[in-house]
Structures are given as structure tokens and as C-alpha cells.
Design an enzyme around this catalytic site. Structure first.
Site, PDB file in Angstrom:
ATOM      1  N   HIS A  90       2.436   0.453 -13.233  1.00  0.00           N
ATOM      2  CA  HIS A  90       3.245  -0.747 -13.465  1.00  0.00           C
ATOM      3  C   HIS A  90       4.725  -0.357 -13.421  1.00  0.00           C
ATOM      4  CE1 HIS A  90       4.194  -4.730 -14.885  1.00  0.00           C
ATOM      5  NE2 HIS A  90       5.049  -4.167 -15.713  1.00  0.00           N
TER       6      HIS A  90
ATOM      7  N   ARG B  73      -4.524  -8.688  -9.507  1.00  0.00           N
ATOM      8  CA  ARG B  73      -5.495  -9.525 -10.215  1.00  0.00           C
ATOM      9  C   ARG B  73      -5.863  -8.867 -11.537  1.00  0.00           C
ATOM     10  NH1 ARG B  73      -7.837 -13.555  -7.572  1.00  0.00           N
ATOM     11  NH2 ARG B  73      -7.304 -13.655  -5.372  1.00  0.00           N
ATOM     12  N   LEU B  74      -6.155  -9.715 -12.519  1.00  0.00           N
ATOM     13  CA  LEU B  74      -6.618  -9.194 -13.808  1.00  0.00           C
ATOM     14  C   LEU B  74      -8.127  -9.033 -13.749  1.00  0.00           C
ATOM     15  CD1 LEU B  74      -4.610 -11.260 -16.431  1.00  0.00           C
ATOM     16  CD2 LEU B  74      -4.308  -8.855 -15.769  1.00  0.00           C
ATOM     17  N   LEU B  75      -8.612  -7.898 -14.165  1.00  0.00           N
ATOM     18  CA  LEU B  75     -10.051  -7.637 -14.123  1.00  0.00           C
ATOM     19  C   LEU B  75     -10.691  -8.050 -15.451  1.00  0.00           C
ATOM     20  CD1 LEU B  75      -9.764  -4.193 -12.358  1.00  0.00           C
ATOM     21  CD2 LEU B  75     -10.789  -6.268 -11.372  1.00  0.00           C
TER      22      LEU B  75
ATOM     23  N   GLY C 156       0.780  -1.235   0.000  1.00  0.00           N
ATOM     24  CA  GLY C 156       0.000   0.000   0.000  1.00  0.00           C
ATOM     25  C   GLY C 156       0.806   1.277   0.000  1.00  0.00           C
TER      26      GLY C 156
ATOM     27  N   LYS D  24     -15.104 -15.852 -10.705  1.00  0.00           N
ATOM     28  CA  LYS D  24     -14.430 -14.550 -10.872  1.00  0.00           C
ATOM     29  C   LYS D  24     -15.463 -13.458 -11.151  1.00  0.00           C
ATOM     30  CE  LYS D  24     -11.418 -12.454 -14.409  1.00  0.00           C
ATOM     31  NZ  LYS D  24     -10.122 -11.885 -14.174  1.00  0.00           N
TER      32      LYS D  24
END
Ligand code: GAR
Length: 209
Positions: free
Chosen positions: A112, A94-96, A15, A68
């Protein structure tokens, strides 16, 4: 502060980017309001960072949902509940999926730790070292359905030094992330980002670009 855009921050871990966003708001470098912080990990330090801050913190665990899609519906419902304008992925690992992304089209950002399109995915800093590049950095981008492949908003470079480990390089990049992410979010909040195909046009206002 009724006209401030509302941020929904999704974070899986430490965080520190969430912290930099909170610090930028406190310093008035970022005119936004954090509506909710959501983590998929109950142990995430990100959740602890908002204790006592008058910011709702919610844990939504993937394993509690059959699919998911159900998990992402719960995420979306929580974000809607808090009237979130911009979803900010801050170390959310996580990939949305497409349904979630179409509900928040053009309103999901990610940071990134590489100069995309180089080194998407996991362990970007190790990938940069292994490849032997002299320069890496970080990228803030809108999220699309690919892995770190959405339209690029801001990038900044840092050197890769011969003696760097992935950890040392990660720290050098992280210091830049903490400046770049609040700046990109501020551009969104001021209505200065326009999508033209996969290019993001920055409409200048003031002298902060
Ligand atoms: C940051 O370096 C961020 O760029 C990276 O995870 C770290 C989270 O740190 N994100 C990704 O690799 C996403 N593909 P933080 O939890 O201290 O903000």
C-alpha cells in the site's frame, strides 16, 4: 527448483510491482516461483507483462459471477490449481472476503502506498498531500478483513515535498515499493516472518534486513 515457494500474483492494472517481483526472481534476489498471475481486468497491463515468460496468466472477471463469494471461489480454485503458497496482491483493487482469507490464512500479502495506519484505501498519495504530512512511504502487510489494516511486515519512508502532486509522490513511493515488496516476499519464502498477535517478527538470517 522444487523447494521454491510458489507465488500467485493478483493484479488489476499496470503491473509494475509484478514486474519488480519478476526482475527480483531473475536476479536471484528472490528465491520464489510465480505459479500464476490473475487479473480481474482483461485489459490489465499486468497480464501482458508475462507474455512469453512461461507463466500462466488468467483473467477472472467479477461480472461473470453472480456473487462476490462465487468470484472469490474461482480465484481460490485457480490459486489452488497452481499450488500457490503465497497470494501477492500487486495493485489488486478489490477487498477480499473472509471465506477467501481463511482459506489462505497468513498467506496473503499486500503493498500500500502510504505509511499505514495513515491513509488507507484509495488515493493514498493524494490523502497524504491533502493532510500536509512531510513524510509518507509504503507498507507491505498481511491482509486481514479490514481495509489495509493487517499486520505490518515492512515499511519505508519517503519525503513529501512542497511542490509534490499526487502523481510525483506516487512515482517516488513506487520506486521504493519495487525494492520493498520483493524483499518482504523473500522474507516469507525463507520462513523468516512470524506472526505474534498483530505484530510480525522478523527472524534475522544473513545480513539483508
Ligand atoms: C501501487 O502503487 C500499489 O501500492 C497500489 O497500487 C499501485 C499498483 O501499481 N496499491 C494500492 O493502492 C492498494 N491499496 P502497479 O500495478 O504498477 O503495481
Amino acid at each position: 527448483m522444487p523447494d521454491r515457494k510458489v507465488l500467485g500474483i493478483l493484479a488489476s492494472g499496470r503491473g509494475s510491482n509484478l514486474q519488480s517481483i519478476m526482475d527480483a526472481i531473475l536476479a536471484d534476489r528472490l528465491q520464489a516461483k510465480i505459479g500464476v498471475v490473475i487479473s480481474d481486468k482483461p485489459e490489465a497491463n499486468a497480464l501482458r507483462r508475462v507474455i512469453g515468460m512461461d507463466i500462466p496468466a488468467v483473467c477472472i472477471e467479477r461480472r461473470k459471477f453472480a456473487s462476490k463469494q462465487d468470484f472469490e471461489q474461482a480465484l481460490a480454485a485457480e490459486l489452488k490449481l497452481h499450488r500457490v503458497d503465497l497470494v501477492v496482491l500487486a495493485g489488486f483493487m478489490r477487498l477480499l472476503g473472509s471465506e477467501f482469507l481463511s482459506r489462505f490464512a497468513g498467506r496473503v500479502m499486500n503493498i500500500h502506498p502510504s505509511l499505514l495506519p495513515s491513509f488507507p484505501g484509495l488515493e493514498a498519495q493524494q490523502q497524504a498531500i491533502d493532510y500536509g504530512v512531510r513524510v509518507s512511504g509504503c507498507t507491505v502487510h498481511f491482509v486481514d478483513q479490514g481495509v489495509d489494516s493487517g499486520p505490518i511486515i515492512l515499511q519505508e519512508a519517503v519525503p513529501v515535498l512542497p511542490e509534490d502532486t499526487a502523481g510525483i509522490l506516487a512515482e517516488r513511493i513506487l520506486a521504493v515499493e519495487h525494492v520493498l515488496y520483493p524483499r518482504a516476499i523473500q522474507l516469507f519464502c525463507q520462513g523468516q516472518l512470524k506472526l505474534a498477535g498483530r505484530r510480525v517478527l522478523l527472524e534475522e538470517r544473513g545480513s539483508h534486513l
